[in-house]
Structure formats: C-alpha cells, structure tokens
Design a protein around this motif. Sequence first.
Motif, PDB file in Angstrom:
ATOM      1  N   THR A 218      -6.105  32.807  85.745  1.00 39.10           N
ATOM      2  CA  THR A 218      -5.970  31.433  86.244  1.00 39.10           C
ATOM      3  C   THR A 218      -7.244  30.648  85.966  1.00 39.10           C
ATOM      4  O   THR A 218      -7.204  29.507  85.503  1.00 39.10           O
ATOM      5  N   ALA A 219      -8.387  31.292  86.231  1.00 42.05           N
ATOM      6  CA  ALA A 219      -9.669  30.599  86.073  1.00 42.05           C
ATOM      7  C   ALA A 219      -9.890  30.178  84.627  1.00 42.05           C
ATOM      8  O   ALA A 219     -10.309  29.047  84.363  1.00 42.05           O
ATOM      9  N   TYR A 220      -9.571  31.069  83.677  1.00 38.81           N
ATOM     10  CA  TYR A 220      -9.745  30.712  82.267  1.00 38.81           C
ATOM     11  C   TYR A 220      -8.832  29.553  81.880  1.00 38.81           C
ATOM     12  O   TYR A 220      -9.227  28.660  81.136  1.00 38.81           O
ATOM     13  N   ALA A 221      -7.591  29.577  82.397  1.00 37.36           N
ATOM     14  CA  ALA A 221      -6.662  28.490  82.068  1.00 37.36           C
ATOM     15  C   ALA A 221      -7.199  27.162  82.606  1.00 37.36           C
ATOM     16  O   ALA A 221      -7.168  26.141  81.924  1.00 37.36           O
ATOM     17  N   PHE A 222      -7.734  27.186  83.842  1.00 29.96           N
ATOM     18  CA  PHE A 222      -8.297  25.949  84.404  1.00 29.96           C
ATOM     19  C   PHE A 222      -9.495  25.494  83.578  1.00 29.96           C
ATOM     20  O   PHE A 222      -9.664  24.294  83.329  1.00 29.96           O
ATOM     21  N   MET A 223     -10.322  26.462  83.146  1.00 27.84           N
ATOM     22  CA  MET A 223     -11.466  26.092  82.312  1.00 27.84           C
ATOM     23  C   MET A 223     -10.997  25.403  81.048  1.00 27.84           C
ATOM     24  O   MET A 223     -11.551  24.383  80.633  1.00 27.84           O
ATOM     25  N   ALA A 224      -9.956  25.983  80.413  1.00 25.36           N
ATOM     26  CA  ALA A 224      -9.459  25.404  79.157  1.00 25.36           C
ATOM     27  C   ALA A 224      -9.015  23.963  79.380  1.00 25.36           C
ATOM     28  O   ALA A 224      -9.301  23.081  78.576  1.00 25.36           O
ATOM     29  N   VAL A 225      -8.337  23.716  80.509  1.00 24.10           N
ATOM     30  CA  VAL A 225      -7.830  22.360  80.753  1.00 24.10           C
ATOM     31  C   VAL A 225      -8.974  21.406  81.108  1.00 24.10           C
ATOM     32  O   VAL A 225      -9.019  20.270  80.636  1.00 24.10           O
ATOM     33  N   VAL A 226      -9.925  21.878  81.913  1.00 23.90           N
ATOM     34  CA  VAL A 226     -11.044  21.013  82.307  1.00 23.90           C
ATOM     35  C   VAL A 226     -11.872  20.633  81.077  1.00 23.90           C
ATOM     36  O   VAL A 226     -12.206  19.461  80.871  1.00 23.90           O
ATOM     37  N   VAL A 227     -12.167  21.624  80.248  1.00 22.83           N
ATOM     38  CA  VAL A 227     -12.982  21.354  79.057  1.00 22.83           C
ATOM     39  C   VAL A 227     -12.190  20.499  78.066  1.00 22.83           C
ATOM     40  O   VAL A 227     -12.708  19.549  77.479  1.00 22.83           O
ATOM     41  N   GLY A 228     -10.926  20.840  77.903  1.00 24.29           N
ATOM     42  CA  GLY A 228     -10.112  20.126  76.921  1.00 24.29           C
ATOM     43  C   GLY A 228      -9.784  18.710  77.329  1.00 24.29           C
ATOM     44  O   GLY A 228      -9.411  17.900  76.500  1.00 24.29           O
ATOM     45  N   GLY A 229      -9.905  18.416  78.610  1.00 23.00           N
ATOM     46  CA  GLY A 229      -9.554  17.092  79.095  1.00 23.00           C
ATOM     47  C   GLY A 229      -8.161  17.129  79.687  1.00 23.00           C
ATOM     48  O   GLY A 229      -7.208  17.431  78.982  1.00 23.00           O
ATOM     49  N   ARG A 230      -8.043  16.828  80.970  1.00 19.85           N
ATOM     50  CA  ARG A 230      -6.747  16.898  81.639  1.00 19.85           C
ATOM     51  C   ARG A 230      -5.725  16.039  80.905  1.00 19.85           C
ATOM     52  O   ARG A 230      -5.959  14.871  80.648  1.00 19.85           O
ATOM     53  N   GLY A 231      -4.610  16.629  80.577  1.00 24.56           N
ATOM     54  CA  GLY A 231      -3.540  15.875  79.943  1.00 24.56           C
ATOM     55  C   GLY A 231      -3.548  15.947  78.434  1.00 24.56           C
ATOM     56  O   GLY A 231      -2.574  15.588  77.789  1.00 24.56           O
ATOM     57  N   SER A 232      -4.638  16.413  77.837  1.00 22.83           N
ATOM     58  CA  SER A 232      -4.719  16.441  76.374  1.00 22.83           C
ATOM     59  C   SER A 232      -4.352  17.820  75.840  1.00 22.83           C
ATOM     60  O   SER A 232      -5.105  18.773  75.990  1.00 22.83           O
ATOM     61  N   ASN A 233      -3.186  17.926  75.219  1.00 21.86           N
ATOM     62  CA  ASN A 233      -2.754  19.216  74.679  1.00 21.86           C
ATOM     63  C   ASN A 233      -3.671  19.688  73.561  1.00 21.86           C
ATOM     64  O   ASN A 233      -4.001  20.862  73.460  1.00 21.86           O
ATOM     65  N   ARG A 234      -4.065  18.740  72.717  1.00 22.70           N
ATOM     66  CA  ARG A 234      -4.948  19.080  71.609  1.00 22.70           C
ATOM     67  C   ARG A 234      -6.267  19.642  72.152  1.00 22.70           C
ATOM     68  O   ARG A 234      -6.760  20.668  71.694  1.00 22.70           O
ATOM     69  N   GLY A 235      -6.827  18.945  73.135  1.00 25.61           N
ATOM     70  CA  GLY A 235      -8.088  19.378  73.728  1.00 25.61           C
ATOM     71  C   GLY A 235      -7.977  20.767  74.338  1.00 25.61           C
ATOM     72  O   GLY A 235      -8.896  21.581  74.227  1.00 25.61           O
ATOM     73  N   VAL A 236      -6.836  21.046  74.959  1.00 23.42           N
ATOM     74  CA  VAL A 236      -6.668  22.347  75.604  1.00 23.42           C
ATOM     75  C   VAL A 236      -6.624  23.469  74.572  1.00 23.42           C
ATOM     76  O   VAL A 236      -7.255  24.517  74.754  1.00 23.42           O
ATOM     77  N   VAL A 237      -5.908  23.250  73.470  1.00 21.82           N
ATOM     78  CA  VAL A 237      -5.861  24.276  72.430  1.00 21.82           C
ATOM     79  C   VAL A 237      -7.273  24.494  71.872  1.00 21.82           C
ATOM     80  O   VAL A 237      -7.729  25.634  71.714  1.00 21.82           O
ATOM     81  N   ALA A 238      -7.971  23.396  71.595  1.00 22.53           N
ATOM     82  CA  ALA A 238      -9.322  23.513  71.035  1.00 22.53           C
ATOM     83  C   ALA A 238     -10.258  24.227  71.998  1.00 22.53           C
ATOM     84  O   ALA A 238     -11.073  25.062  71.592  1.00 22.53           O
ATOM     85  N   SER A 239     -10.130  23.919  73.293  1.00 19.56           N
ATOM     86  CA  SER A 239     -11.065  24.534  74.226  1.00 19.56           C
ATOM     87  C   SER A 239     -10.704  25.992  74.504  1.00 19.56           C
ATOM     88  O   SER A 239     -11.584  26.809  74.770  1.00 19.56           O
TER      89      SER A 239
END
Lengths: 304, 252
Positions: A218-239
């Motif tokens: 869960t923590a890694y998934a939240f990190m990916a979303v926080v770093v990638g920018g909430r709502g940005s699918n592209r950012g989440v994949v990149a992060s």
Amino acid sequence: MTVYLIATLTLVAIAALAGLALNLQWGMGGLVNFGLFGFYMLGAYIAGLLTVQGLPPLVALGVAMLGVAALSALSALISVRLSEDYLAIVTLGFAECLRLVISYEGWLTRGMLGVSGIERPLQAWWPRGWGDTGFLLLALLAVLIVYTVLQALARSPFGRLVRATRDDPGVVEALGKSVLGVRVRVFAIGGAILGLAGSLHAFYYSYIDPTQFGPIITAYAFMAVVVGGRGSNRGVVASAFTLIFLLEGSRFLIDLVPGLGASELAAIRLFLVGVGLVALLIFKPDGFGREPRSALADKTSSRF
Amino acid sequence: MLEAVNVSVIYEGGFKALNGASVQLAAGTVTGLIGPNGAGKSTLFGVLAGAVRPVAGEVRLGGEIVTQHGPAWRARRGLARTFQLSRELASLTVLENVLVAQPHMRGENVLSLLWSRRAVRDEEDAAIDKARALLQRVDLWKLADAPAGTLSGGQKKLLEICRALMLDPRIVLMDEPSAGVNPTRIGEIVEFVQALRAEGTTFGLVEHNMGMVRLLCDHVYVLAEGQVLTEGRFDDVIANTEVASAYLGAQS
C-alpha cells in the motif's frame, strides 16, 4: 545483468498497475484505500489457487479480476457513509482481516505454507529460456491496456464526475447524481486492476505465502501516486518506474561504497527513499504529473 | 411549486434553528427570505433543498410530499441550489464545473463509454454548447479552462449559478447570490433571474442586499428566531414596524 533488468522491469509493471488502481481510487476519486494490499493479495490468491487446481492461468486471472472487483464494490457499499480518515481505517482493517483469514484458513489457502507451483500464462508461446521475457511482455501489455482504459475514463464525463465527488460530494448530490454509485464503480474498477496486479505477482513468483503481502505494498502505491501527481496516470507509471529502480538499483551501492554491509545498506536504502519523498513534498507537493481534462473550451482536445 | 409546512429543525446540542416555519414558493415567482443573522434562513433553505431534515413538518414539491427525500432526489425533479459559501469543485476547470451538472449524461456510465461512444460524444458536445451559452452570459467563458479554485469570490458565485442552471431546473434556490459579487455584476444576476422567471422558472432567494430583494422578489418572508414574522410584498413588509425592529433595527 539482462536477467536482472527483466526481473526489475516486471516488478515495475506490477507496481505500476497497483499505482494506477490507487490513482483511480484515491488520486481521482479521493477514496483513501489503505487496504490496497488486501485486494492485491486476494487477487494473487484467487489466481494462484485456481491455477494450481488446473484452471488455465488466463481464466484464473479473469476470475481474480472479477472476484476482487466484486469484493471491492462490496466494501465500498459498506463504507458509504465514511469520509476520508474513516474509510482509510475500514479498508485497512478489511485488508488485515483478509490476511488473517488467508493465513489461518489452511484448508482453503494452505495457510502459512503458501501456494507453490503456480503456472504462468502463455508459457508455451515463448522459446525455451525466454519465459521471463515473455512474461515481462505480457505484464507490459497489461500496463498498456490498463493505462489506455484509465486515460479514456479520466477524460470522459465519468472521470469528470469522479473528480467532482473527490472535490465535494455534497455538491454532486445537490446536482442529482449518486455519490454512492460513483464510489462503488470506482472501487470496482480499481479492484479489478488490483486483482490483475496480484495475479501477475502470483504468476511471476510462482509461489505465494502471506508474508509477501503487507502494508508496504500500500505504501509503495501511495508513494507512486504522490510522486506522480494525484490524478495523473502518466506520472504514476513514471514514478512507479523510478521508485522500483531506485529501490532495486541502490542494491549496487554495496559495490561502490567500501565498508558497507548488507544490513546497513538495506536500512540506508529505505532511509534514502524516505528522504527523497520528504524533499519532494517540500519542493513539489503536487507531484510531477498533471490531471487530464474532460473538456476544453476550444473543443479540439475534449476527446476520450 | 415548493413549500415548507410548519417545519422545525433542532441542531445537535439542542439549538432550535427553525420553529414551525411555513413558506411557499409559487410557480414562476421570485420569493425572498430575509431576516437578521441567525433567523434560520439558511436552515430553511437546507430544508427546502433536502440537505437538512426537519424534526417536524413537511416539504412539498409540486404537491408531492418529499420530506424524506435527499438533495439528489430533489435535484432530479428540477430543484437546483447554490450555496451561501461558494462550493466550487476547485480542481475542475470552470467549464467542467458546469458540465458536471448536465443531467442524463450517458458518458457517466462506464459501459456506455465502451458501446456508444458516438452518442456520448454528441451529448458531450451539446453539453459544451449549453455550458458556453451560460458562461458567456456571466462573462466567465474566457476563463473556461482555468481551475475553478483560482476564481475570485464573486466569480465563484456566478459559476455556481451557471452550474445550477445547467440542470434546467424548474426551481432555483439561491443562498446570498450577491455576497462578494461586484456591484455591476449584481445587475447582471438580476437580469439573468428576471429573464428566467419570464420563462417560467421559480426562484427562492436568501439575500441581505435589500436593493436586490426589492428589484427581484414578488413575495418576501421575514424570518426571526426560527419563525416567519411576516410576509407580503417587499414594500409592505418593510413598512411594518415589527420588521424594522427585528431586522432593519438590528442593522442601524
């Protein structure tokens, strides 16, 4: 080195799927799903257990996606009146219960012994020795499909409604829309993706036991979303990509820095990830990506 | 027609915000609710919109008792509202804020997105045209792609009105539409409301700007301490000495 790269990229793909699911639920929908790892674990177990029962892996994967989607939708129904913090507590409790059930109901799940010998899908397709590469391609294909679907959803009127319920559910009610309906659908779709991610986890390792699943997922998934920018699918994949490579790549620090022991390194790696995250939240609190728009004034880019 | 009959509301902690108040919003008219702060105007508004459930009394919408139905149900039957403190959807753009109110969008159904993409696009284009017409009227179209959270207080008020009108409502409840709005814009709101009333839309208005109430309201209720003190035409009501002491006196 190639083998290591393939392994790491497979982990990236699985982490990206979990991140994308959370980005829909929390990034776009504002639903704090701390129980993400429970749904992921459930996906892994459904796929793993059905596959060792002799079901074709792809069918098992489909069942896992549907099963996790259904249970996710149910948990959204139960927590209809809960807002942010309470939803987080309920989902976390739900995931822990699930882990306990899987750990101790050995007749069904083989308990702490775990499930071994889980066959991967489409293994006959690849030449001998290329199995890992083939599986990586499959995982990347899954990421591509999920990404495309989520991008289309984010730009659609549905995505707009989801973001509206995140911003102010009271307004959405006053506009005559069902907030509960939106939340159930968001949880179901996210659940299907988590079921997919969990299934790939089971296929990849070919062995699963309850210790592999914990809140750290869960923590890694939240990190990916926080770093990638909430709502940005592209950012989440990149992060997700960056995060896994940082975590994995920092193993090589042991070769570069003399006098560093394995246990110290393990601690330092997590420490560095923490420092990086805090620095990011200070300097770029919205993350790197931007949320897609459903419609623009000139109409030219309002396509989904 | 929308009416509240003898409604009482007691908030947690025992504060009696409304004590047997009755109001009627006749079809095609603008009805004003005025009264000092704390008189229960916004609570009564919440009761009419379905956001606040009364402990006694009932609410009727078009003759039907709707007391037990929430705001979403009432909105689907043509009752739209704005909020006292603007509640814009901050991260959505101005255009998206208005679009999200469009009723019956197939694009909000996940399966329709797969099976009837063309219909979804046509609906979306029609909704954008409708939203543009509304936003142009209040001069917000030039900010269509800006996040709504970046608007000024007055612009947010105007945006909320557009969003409410996107529902094609039969009845619109507006909670202090003039608060924070530039005086020249208040004239625009007044014209906007008058034009829609001429088309048959019913309005309910909580307002402190007496000039606006005088211009707009066909009928006025004066609330004080959770009850209707008096009602009638604005000029008649304002001449009433009781009102002067309860409301205007409190201001001077």
